[in-house]
Design an enzyme around this catalytic site. Sequence first.
Site, PDB file in Angstrom:
ATOM      1  N   ILE A  96     -26.145  -7.357  44.678  1.00 16.61           N
ATOM      2  CA  ILE A  96     -24.843  -7.534  45.328  1.00 16.61           C
ATOM      3  C   ILE A  96     -23.880  -7.704  44.155  1.00 16.61           C
ATOM      4  CG2 ILE A  96     -23.411  -8.953  46.864  1.00 16.61           C
ATOM      5  CD1 ILE A  96     -25.681  -7.757  48.443  1.00 16.61           C
ATOM      6  N   TYR A 142     -35.085 -13.591  49.348  1.00 10.98           N
ATOM      7  CA  TYR A 142     -36.280 -12.793  49.638  1.00 10.98           C
ATOM      8  C   TYR A 142     -37.214 -13.526  50.604  1.00 10.98           C
ATOM      9  CZ  TYR A 142     -34.608 -10.289  45.518  1.00 10.98           C
ATOM     10  OH  TYR A 142     -33.833  -9.604  44.616  1.00 10.98           O
TER      11      TYR A 142
HETATM   12  C1  LIG Z   1     -30.007 -12.092  44.595  1.00 13.46           C
HETATM   13  C2  LIG Z   1     -29.028 -11.577  45.661  1.00 13.46           C
HETATM   14  C3  LIG Z   1     -29.434 -10.175  46.079  1.00 13.46           C
HETATM   15  C4  LIG Z   1     -29.119 -12.502  46.875  1.00 13.46           C
HETATM   16  O1  LIG Z   1     -28.195 -12.088  47.831  1.00 13.46           O
HETATM   17  P1  LIG Z   1     -27.157 -13.159  48.468  1.00 13.46           P
HETATM   18  O2  LIG Z   1     -26.359 -12.452  49.488  1.00 13.46           O
HETATM   19  O3  LIG Z   1     -26.412 -13.803  47.354  1.00 13.46           O
HETATM   20  O4  LIG Z   1     -28.171 -14.219  49.109  1.00 13.46           O
HETATM   21  P2  LIG Z   1     -28.149 -14.837  50.588  1.00 13.46           P
HETATM   22  O5  LIG Z   1     -26.816 -15.432  50.866  1.00 13.46           O
HETATM   23  O6  LIG Z   1     -28.662 -13.830  51.557  1.00 13.46           O
HETATM   24  O7  LIG Z   1     -29.276 -15.982  50.440  1.00 13.46           O
HETATM   25  C5  LIG Z   1     -29.172 -16.902  49.370  1.00 13.46           C
HETATM   26  C6  LIG Z   1     -29.953 -18.156  49.700  1.00 13.46           C
HETATM   27  O8  LIG Z   1     -30.199 -18.858  48.455  1.00 13.46           O
HETATM   28  C7  LIG Z   1     -29.712 -20.173  48.553  1.00 13.46           C
HETATM   29  N1  LIG Z   1     -29.320 -20.594  47.220  1.00 13.46           N
HETATM   30  C8  LIG Z   1     -28.239 -20.228  46.496  1.00 13.46           C
HETATM   31  N2  LIG Z   1     -28.258 -20.848  45.295  1.00 13.46           N
HETATM   32  C9  LIG Z   1     -29.399 -21.598  45.265  1.00 13.46           C
HETATM   33  C10 LIG Z   1     -29.996 -22.471  44.304  1.00 13.46           C
HETATM   34  N3  LIG Z   1     -29.424 -22.661  43.111  1.00 13.46           N
HETATM   35  N4  LIG Z   1     -31.154 -23.070  44.614  1.00 13.46           N
HETATM   36  C11 LIG Z   1     -31.759 -22.869  45.821  1.00 13.46           C
HETATM   37  N5  LIG Z   1     -31.233 -22.048  46.785  1.00 13.46           N
HETATM   38  C12 LIG Z   1     -30.077 -21.424  46.489  1.00 13.46           C
HETATM   39  C13 LIG Z   1     -28.560 -20.069  49.547  1.00 13.46           C
HETATM   40  O9  LIG Z   1     -28.210 -21.345  50.066  1.00 13.46           O
HETATM   41  C14 LIG Z   1     -29.189 -19.129  50.579  1.00 13.46           C
HETATM   42  O10 LIG Z   1     -30.179 -19.783  51.353  1.00 13.46           O
HETATM   43  P3  LIG Z   1     -29.879 -20.450  52.800  1.00 13.46           P
HETATM   44  O11 LIG Z   1     -29.319 -19.388  53.676  1.00 13.46           O
HETATM   45  O12 LIG Z   1     -31.211 -20.954  53.242  1.00 13.46           O
HETATM   46  O13 LIG Z   1     -28.875 -21.546  52.565  1.00 13.46           O
HETATM   47  C15 LIG Z   1     -27.556 -11.564  45.119  1.00 13.46           C
HETATM   48  O14 LIG Z   1     -27.112 -12.893  44.891  1.00 13.46           O
HETATM   49  C16 LIG Z   1     -27.414 -10.761  43.839  1.00 13.46           C
HETATM   50  O15 LIG Z   1     -27.382  -9.542  43.885  1.00 13.46           O
HETATM   51  N6  LIG Z   1     -27.329 -11.432  42.673  1.00 13.46           N
HETATM   52  C17 LIG Z   1     -27.109 -10.783  41.388  1.00 13.46           C
HETATM   53  C18 LIG Z   1     -28.171  -9.756  40.994  1.00 13.46           C
HETATM   54  C19 LIG Z   1     -29.568 -10.193  41.342  1.00 13.46           C
HETATM   55  O16 LIG Z   1     -29.939 -11.352  41.195  1.00 13.46           O
HETATM   56  N7  LIG Z   1     -30.364  -9.214  41.804  1.00 13.46           N
HETATM   57  C20 LIG Z   1     -31.729  -9.459  42.191  1.00 13.46           C
HETATM   58  C21 LIG Z   1     -32.637  -9.432  41.039  1.00 13.46           C
HETATM   59  S1  LIG Z   1     -34.346  -9.717  41.512  1.00 13.46           S
END
Ligand SMILES: CC(C)(COP(=O)(O)OP(=O)(O)OC[C@H]1O[C@@H](n2cnc3c(N)ncnc32)[C@H](O)[C@@H]1OP(=O)(O)O)[C@@H](O)C(=O)NCCC(=O)NCCS
Length: 193
Positions: A96, A142
């Site tokens: 994202i 995930y």
């Molecule tokens: C990783 C990624 C795909 C996740 O997508 P997202 O839309 O941000 O994630 P979501 O909102 O669907 O879910 C995130 C969850 O993590 C939780 N979370 C966020 N930060 C956290 C932390 N530091 N510790 C624990 N949980 C955490 C959120 O609260 C949420 O969980 P919940 O719904 O139970 O509260 C996105 O953040 C991203 O693309 N990041 C940058 C690139 C990346 O990391 N790619 C993946 C490489 S494997």
Amino acid sequence: MPHYKKLIGKLCYLSPRDPDDFKKLAEWLNDVETSMNMSIRIAPNEIEQKGVVEGWLKAGDHGFAIVDLATDKHIGDCGLHQIDWVNRTAAFGIIIGEKEYWGKGYGTEATRLIMDYGFNILNLESVRLQVKEFNKRGVRAYEKAGFKTIGIQRKETFFGRKALDVVNMDILAEEFESPYVRGVMDKVLNGAV
Ligand SMILES: CC(C)(COP(=O)(O)OP(=O)(O)OC[C@H]1O[C@@H](n2cnc3c(N)ncnc32)[C@H](O)[C@@H]1OP(=O)(O)O)[C@@H](O)C(=O)NCCC(=O)NCCS
């Protein structure tokens, strides 16, 4: 160029990529805060100069643009890589790129939509991924999408002079509940379309 609603969720949809999407992808992958989470950590401009995306396409990967359903804004990209048609397995990757969309459920939903495509359209049986242990947001997204941790690889990645652990996760077709494709199929089979 437009995006197309191929797999539709409540927050976002997955569309075939538009050629302009690759410029956005290059922008996102050159943002260290974003790309430090990913296995692909490319040098500036490399995505266009060396044809990284063309490489994915030539390798037979199936990738999509992630588009915000409410605004049609292109916010990310995801793909199934290393598809093994004999054993019906693949590896999954996602970004994202628009950071104001992080933590709002888009990553979880996009993951479920592309798993729906993988399991119910490509007929895969198992999909795996790797996520850096420090990427708690990724691990949690995930898990919410249905992946299970199958092991930790210690000191598998090296970044900022630190050796860091990587989490291996997978999901099986039999564990996955279709958010979109099965509903469409049921409608067609019931003569409602
Ligand atoms: C990783 C990624 C795909 C996740 O997508 P997202 O839309 O941000 O994630 P979501 O909102 O669907 O879910 C995130 C969850 O993590 C939780 N979370 C966020 N930060 C956290 C932390 N530091 N510790 C624990 N949980 C955490 C959120 O609260 C949420 O969980 P919940 O719904 O139970 O509260 C996105 O953040 C991203 O693309 N990041 C940058 C690139 C990346 O990391 N790619 C993946 C490489 S494997």
